[in-house]
Design an enzyme around this catalytic site. Sequence first.
Site, PDB file in Angstrom:
ATOM      1  N   GLU A   6       0.841  -1.209   0.000  1.00 28.99           N
ATOM      2  CA  GLU A   6       0.000   0.000   0.000  1.00 28.99           C
ATOM      3  C   GLU A   6       0.872   1.253   0.000  1.00 28.99           C
ATOM      4  OE1 GLU A   6      -3.172  -0.373  -1.200  1.00 28.99           O
ATOM      5  OE2 GLU A   6      -3.381  -1.818   0.435  1.00 28.99           O
ATOM      6  N   HIS A   7       0.498   2.192  -0.868  1.00 29.46           N
ATOM      7  CA  HIS A   7       1.209   3.470  -1.017  1.00 29.46           C
ATOM      8  C   HIS A   7       2.663   3.264  -1.468  1.00 29.46           C
ATOM      9  CE1 HIS A   7      -1.872   6.349   0.473  1.00 29.46           C
ATOM     10  NE2 HIS A   7      -2.357   5.231   0.979  1.00 29.46           N
ATOM     11  N   THR A   8       2.905   2.153  -2.089  1.00 25.79           N
ATOM     12  CA  THR A   8       4.228   1.894  -2.663  1.00 25.79           C
ATOM     13  C   THR A   8       4.244   2.268  -4.143  1.00 25.79           C
ATOM     14  OG1 THR A   8       3.461  -0.369  -2.874  1.00 25.79           O
ATOM     15  CG2 THR A   8       5.023   0.077  -1.102  1.00 25.79           C
ATOM     16  N   ASP A   9       3.068   2.317  -4.778  1.00 25.89           N
ATOM     17  CA  ASP A   9       3.059   2.472  -6.251  1.00 25.89           C
ATOM     18  C   ASP A   9       3.657   3.803  -6.702  1.00 25.89           C
ATOM     19  OD1 ASP A   9       0.768   3.919  -5.414  1.00 25.89           O
ATOM     20  OD2 ASP A   9      -0.536   3.121  -7.002  1.00 25.89           O
ATOM     21  N   GLY A  32     -12.687   1.853  -1.384  1.00 32.36           N
ATOM     22  CA  GLY A  32     -11.285   1.527  -1.640  1.00 32.36           C
ATOM     23  C   GLY A  32     -11.134   0.366  -2.607  1.00 32.36           C
ATOM     24  N   LEU A  33     -12.153   0.109  -3.431  1.00 31.69           N
ATOM     25  CA  LEU A  33     -12.056  -0.997  -4.393  1.00 31.69           C
ATOM     26  C   LEU A  33     -11.944  -0.476  -5.829  1.00 31.69           C
ATOM     27  CD1 LEU A  33     -14.644  -3.406  -2.707  1.00 31.69           C
ATOM     28  CD2 LEU A  33     -12.165  -3.403  -2.462  1.00 31.69           C
ATOM     29  N   SER A  78     -13.398   4.254  -9.383  1.00 27.61           N
ATOM     30  CA  SER A  78     -13.053   5.299 -10.359  1.00 27.61           C
ATOM     31  C   SER A  78     -12.038   4.791 -11.383  1.00 27.61           C
ATOM     32  CB  SER A  78     -12.576   6.583  -9.681  1.00 27.61           C
ATOM     33  OG  SER A  78     -11.669   6.306  -8.670  1.00 27.61           O
ATOM     34  N   ASP A 104      -4.120   1.002  -9.452  1.00 27.54           N
ATOM     35  CA  ASP A 104      -5.531   0.655  -9.653  1.00 27.54           C
ATOM     36  C   ASP A 104      -5.853   0.525 -11.138  1.00 27.54           C
ATOM     37  OD1 ASP A 104      -5.384   1.150  -6.985  1.00 27.54           O
ATOM     38  OD2 ASP A 104      -6.584   2.981  -7.017  1.00 27.54           O
TER      39      ASP A 104
HETATM   40  C1  GLA Z   1      -5.243   4.473  -4.021  1.00 26.98           C
HETATM   41  C2  GLA Z   1      -4.446   4.966  -5.225  1.00 26.98           C
HETATM   42  C3  GLA Z   1      -3.358   3.956  -5.620  1.00 26.98           C
HETATM   43  C4  GLA Z   1      -2.516   3.538  -4.426  1.00 26.98           C
HETATM   44  C5  GLA Z   1      -3.408   3.170  -3.240  1.00 26.98           C
HETATM   45  C6  GLA Z   1      -2.617   2.932  -1.993  1.00 26.98           C
HETATM   46  O1  GLA Z   1      -5.976   3.344  -4.360  1.00 26.98           O
HETATM   47  O2  GLA Z   1      -5.293   5.193  -6.320  1.00 26.98           O
HETATM   48  O3  GLA Z   1      -2.559   4.510  -6.638  1.00 26.98           O
HETATM   49  O4  GLA Z   1      -1.594   4.534  -4.093  1.00 26.98           O
HETATM   50  O5  GLA Z   1      -4.362   4.173  -2.954  1.00 26.98           O
HETATM   51  O6  GLA Z   1      -1.814   1.812  -2.130  1.00 26.98           O
END
Ligand code: GLA
Length: 386
Positions: A37-40, A128-129, A132, A176
């Site tokens: 998470e939040h690594t992308d 969070g799925l 969008s 995503d």
């Molecule tokens: C959201 C963002 C993604 C990613 C996640 C956290 O879904 O759209 O790019 O950063 O949060 O992992």
Amino acid sequence: MINVTPISELNSAFQSAYGYPAEAVSIAPGRVNLIGEHTDYNDGFVLPCALEFNTRILFKKRNDTTINVRSMSYLDESEQFDHSQDLIPGDLHWGNYIRAVVFVLKREGHQLSGFDMLIDSNVPQGSGLSSSAALEVALGGLFNHADNLSLSLSEIAVFGQKAENDFIDCQCGIMDQLISACGQANNALMLDCRSLETQAVAIPNDLNVVIVNSNYPRKLADSEYNVRRIDCENAARIMGVKMLRDASMELLFEHKDQLSLNEFKRAKHVITENQRVLDAVKALQNNNLESLSELMRASHHSMQHDFEITVPAIDGLVEICSNALGKSGGARMTGGGFGGAVVCLCREQDLAKLIKAVEDNYHQQFSLTADIYVCNAGNGLKIEAL
Ligand code: GLA
């Protein structure tokens, strides 16, 4: 459990709206992130899978430059604009995602036709799925197909991300959109967010992916998200690396005194989370649930204490799930944070125990009711003729 409106019913709705049937449908899924998470946006690694929840856009090309859009979720609204004019945000929140994708495609010089469209989606929103991203990728796929833009799946994903970054003002990463475009049934994909390479990792048959949607209303998610991103970029700059992907724990500790406490903690999360993704790939390949359980626990702990993107209801829900599963299953928050959903991995025989624990405890502790989905990994973007 998944409600899917028959395509014939949707095409009748299209016919009533526009006076003729649609010619094709573009389909793109939501996603659940197993770990990473939040690594992308730090050029790191993530391990999501596409869901069988999809956004479908029925469409027919027009012979002008008008875009007309209806949505089955907002029957009394409609979006309309002429894309030969300068594009600015409109009144409809959902309509702005359409404008955003058209904006970035046109900015890159792509020639677009006009279209009549009808959107239908069963991706849960605000959980969070990635509802969008599913919309953006379905749109990118539609234009790519109908206007012969010759874009690759990863290029379609990047346009979706740019739409968010440059029109919606959410500085999201690529995860995503990339998984929505490239997802493969029964597989998670390890995404290298620097090279955009994908590696399929089979989800063992006896492993269940369970999503527990907290239904906690996500607040401040976009503004806090953008602040986290800035902290990460600052930390990388101070450590003298291009992105946090390039930093190690050793380097982090060498620079501890130069970093603010937040920068230090955010970077620590990202560095350790990247390693957890690589370890989770091995654990999934070996069907080692005990190891996955530990990695997911550590990931959640890091999101709670170092990246600070959880809320009490989510922490409580993760605890309920983790306690129910023990070492024979994992649970962690999935997605951007500040609410949303929890993802669990468990064996069939532990499913009932997990569901009962959520039903018995979550509402009682947080006055919210969770939705539980037992999922299969689905396919990414596809276009079907009607
Ligand atoms: C959201 C963002 C993604 C990613 C996640 C956290 O879904 O759209 O790019 O950063 O949060 O992992």
